[in-house]
Design a protein around this motif. Structure first.
Motif, short mmCIF file in Angstrom:
data_model
loop_
_atom_site.label_atom_id
_atom_site.label_comp_id
_atom_site.label_asym_id
_atom_site.label_seq_id
_atom_site.Cartn_x
_atom_site.Cartn_y
_atom_site.Cartn_z
N ARG A 124 0.81 -1.22 0.00
CA ARG A 124 0.00 0.00 0.00
C ARG A 124 0.84 1.26 0.00
O ARG A 124 0.38 2.31 -0.38
CB ARG A 124 -0.92 0.01 1.23
CG ARG A 124 -2.14 -0.83 1.03
CD ARG A 124 -3.10 -0.64 2.17
NE ARG A 124 -3.34 -1.94 2.75
CZ ARG A 124 -2.96 -2.34 3.96
NH1 ARG A 124 -2.34 -1.53 4.76
NH2 ARG A 124 -3.22 -3.55 4.37
N ARG A 125 2.08 1.17 0.44
CA ARG A 125 2.96 2.34 0.51
C ARG A 125 3.81 2.48 -0.75
O ARG A 125 4.77 3.22 -0.77
CB ARG A 125 3.87 2.26 1.73
CG ARG A 125 3.16 2.21 3.05
CD ARG A 125 2.26 3.42 3.26
NE ARG A 125 1.62 3.36 4.55
CZ ARG A 125 0.37 2.95 4.74
NH1 ARG A 125 -0.37 2.57 3.74
NH2 ARG A 125 -0.14 2.92 5.95
N ASP A 126 3.48 1.74 -1.79
CA ASP A 126 4.20 1.82 -3.06
C ASP A 126 5.67 1.44 -2.91
O ASP A 126 6.56 2.07 -3.46
CB ASP A 126 4.06 3.22 -3.67
CG ASP A 126 4.21 3.19 -5.18
OD1 ASP A 126 4.04 2.11 -5.77
OD2 ASP A 126 4.49 4.25 -5.77
N VAL A 127 5.91 0.39 -2.12
CA VAL A 127 7.26 -0.11 -1.89
C VAL A 127 7.28 -1.58 -2.30
O VAL A 127 6.42 -2.36 -1.88
CB VAL A 127 7.67 0.03 -0.40
CG1 VAL A 127 9.03 -0.57 -0.16
CG2 VAL A 127 7.66 1.49 0.00
N ALA A 128 8.26 -1.95 -3.13
CA ALA A 128 8.39 -3.35 -3.56
C ALA A 128 9.44 -4.04 -2.71
O ALA A 128 10.42 -3.43 -2.28
CB ALA A 128 8.80 -3.41 -5.02
N VAL A 129 9.23 -5.32 -2.47
CA VAL A 129 10.20 -6.12 -1.73
C VAL A 129 11.07 -6.83 -2.76
O VAL A 129 10.60 -7.70 -3.49
CB VAL A 129 9.48 -7.14 -0.81
CG1 VAL A 129 10.50 -8.00 -0.08
CG2 VAL A 129 8.59 -6.41 0.17
N LEU A 145 14.17 -7.36 4.99
CA LEU A 145 13.57 -7.00 3.70
C LEU A 145 14.45 -6.02 2.96
O LEU A 145 14.90 -5.04 3.53
CB LEU A 145 12.19 -6.34 3.93
CG LEU A 145 11.19 -7.16 4.72
CD1 LEU A 145 10.39 -6.27 5.62
CD2 LEU A 145 10.29 -7.88 3.78
N GLN A 146 14.69 -6.30 1.68
CA GLN A 146 15.36 -5.35 0.79
C GLN A 146 14.25 -4.62 0.03
O GLN A 146 13.58 -5.22 -0.79
CB GLN A 146 16.29 -6.08 -0.19
CG GLN A 146 17.42 -6.81 0.46
CD GLN A 146 18.41 -5.87 1.14
OE1 GLN A 146 18.66 -4.78 0.67
NE2 GLN A 146 18.92 -6.31 2.27
N LEU A 147 14.06 -3.35 0.32
CA LEU A 147 12.96 -2.58 -0.23
C LEU A 147 13.39 -1.69 -1.39
O LEU A 147 14.52 -1.19 -1.39
CB LEU A 147 12.33 -1.71 0.86
CG LEU A 147 11.83 -2.47 2.11
CD1 LEU A 147 11.29 -1.50 3.12
CD2 LEU A 147 10.79 -3.49 1.74
N GLU A 148 12.49 -1.51 -2.33
CA GLU A 148 12.73 -0.64 -3.49
C GLU A 148 11.47 0.19 -3.70
O GLU A 148 10.37 -0.34 -3.70
CB GLU A 148 13.00 -1.47 -4.74
CG GLU A 148 14.18 -2.41 -4.59
CD GLU A 148 14.20 -3.46 -5.68
OE1 GLU A 148 13.28 -3.51 -6.51
OE2 GLU A 148 15.15 -4.25 -5.68
N ARG A 149 11.63 1.47 -3.87
CA ARG A 149 10.47 2.33 -4.15
C ARG A 149 9.98 2.06 -5.57
O ARG A 149 10.76 1.95 -6.49
CB ARG A 149 10.83 3.79 -3.99
CG ARG A 149 11.19 4.13 -2.56
CD ARG A 149 10.83 5.57 -2.29
NE ARG A 149 11.28 5.94 -0.96
CZ ARG A 149 10.47 5.96 0.10
NH1 ARG A 149 9.21 5.66 -0.05
NH2 ARG A 149 10.93 6.28 1.28
N GLN A 150 8.66 1.96 -5.73
CA GLN A 150 8.09 1.67 -7.04
C GLN A 150 8.23 2.85 -7.99
O GLN A 150 8.54 2.67 -9.15
CB GLN A 150 6.59 1.32 -6.92
CG GLN A 150 6.33 0.01 -6.24
CD GLN A 150 6.76 -1.16 -7.10
OE1 GLN A 150 6.91 -1.06 -8.30
NE2 GLN A 150 7.00 -2.30 -6.47
N ASN A 151 8.01 4.06 -7.49
CA ASN A 151 8.09 5.24 -8.36
C ASN A 151 9.34 6.05 -8.03
O ASN A 151 9.27 7.24 -7.77
CB ASN A 151 6.84 6.11 -8.20
CG ASN A 151 6.59 6.47 -6.75
OD1 ASN A 151 7.39 6.16 -5.87
ND2 ASN A 151 5.48 7.12 -6.49
N ALA A 152 10.50 5.37 -8.06
CA ALA A 152 11.76 6.02 -7.70
C ALA A 152 12.33 6.85 -8.85
O ALA A 152 13.46 7.25 -8.83
CB ALA A 152 12.79 4.98 -7.26
N GLY A 153 11.57 7.09 -9.90
CA GLY A 153 12.08 7.82 -11.04
C GLY A 153 11.81 9.23 -10.98
O GLY A 153 11.78 10.22 -10.71
#
Length: 153
Positions: A124-129, A145-153
């Motif tokens: 829900r927070r727009d974070v991918a694992v 957890l290794q997290l990656e922001r979905q809209n990191a662009g």
């Protein structure tokens, strides 16, 4: 081609040693070449399997997202930004948060029942694992957890 033994024995020890060294070197070169060829084939096969697995994983995630569309999420929850402090609740305790430019590493101690909630909150927070591990830690489980922001662009 057979070498007559008299020719071999007539050679000086220096020439016999040289012939033996050259033939041993050629055999070593040949065996090494065969081994490198086999390793290259195995690497190619593993890369193809990895790409196939990644494609299957992407299709499965697409299917899962279709089962749980984002329209079911209340608007107030979807607009809240990610904060690692959300994971410091009663049954879940944040151990470490190490941010990087487009995500970070989150380490949480939680009970088993809280793990689905953890992943749902991250979605829900727009974070991918990117990847995660679960290890037993005393009475709880330690989730890294290794997290990656979905809209990191």
């Amino acid at each position: 081609m057979r070498i007559h033994p008299d020719i071999w024995y007539r050679l000086s020890p220096r020439w016999r040693g040289l012939c033996w060294g050259v033939s041993s070197g050629l055999m070593l070169f040949g065996v090494t070449g065969v081994q490198l060829h086999i390793q290259q084939q195995q690497l190619t096969t593993q890369q193809a399997q990895h790409e196939q697995g990644a494609a299957i994983n992407a299709r499965l995630w697409t299917a899962v997202r279709k089962l749980f569309p984002e329209d079911d999420v209340p608007a107030s929850m979807a607009t809240r930004p990610f904060s690692p402090l959300e994971f410091d609740t009663g049954e879940m305790r944040m151990v470490r948060w190490q941010p990087v430019s487009a995500g970070g590493e989150l380490v949480v101690d939680a009970v088993w029942a809280q793990i689905p909630t953890l992943f749902a909150t991250l979605a829900r927070r727009d974070v991918a694992v990117g990847r995660f591990t679960i290890q037993p830690e005393q009475q709880k489980l330690r989730i890294t957890l290794q997290l990656e922001r979905q809209n990191a662009g």
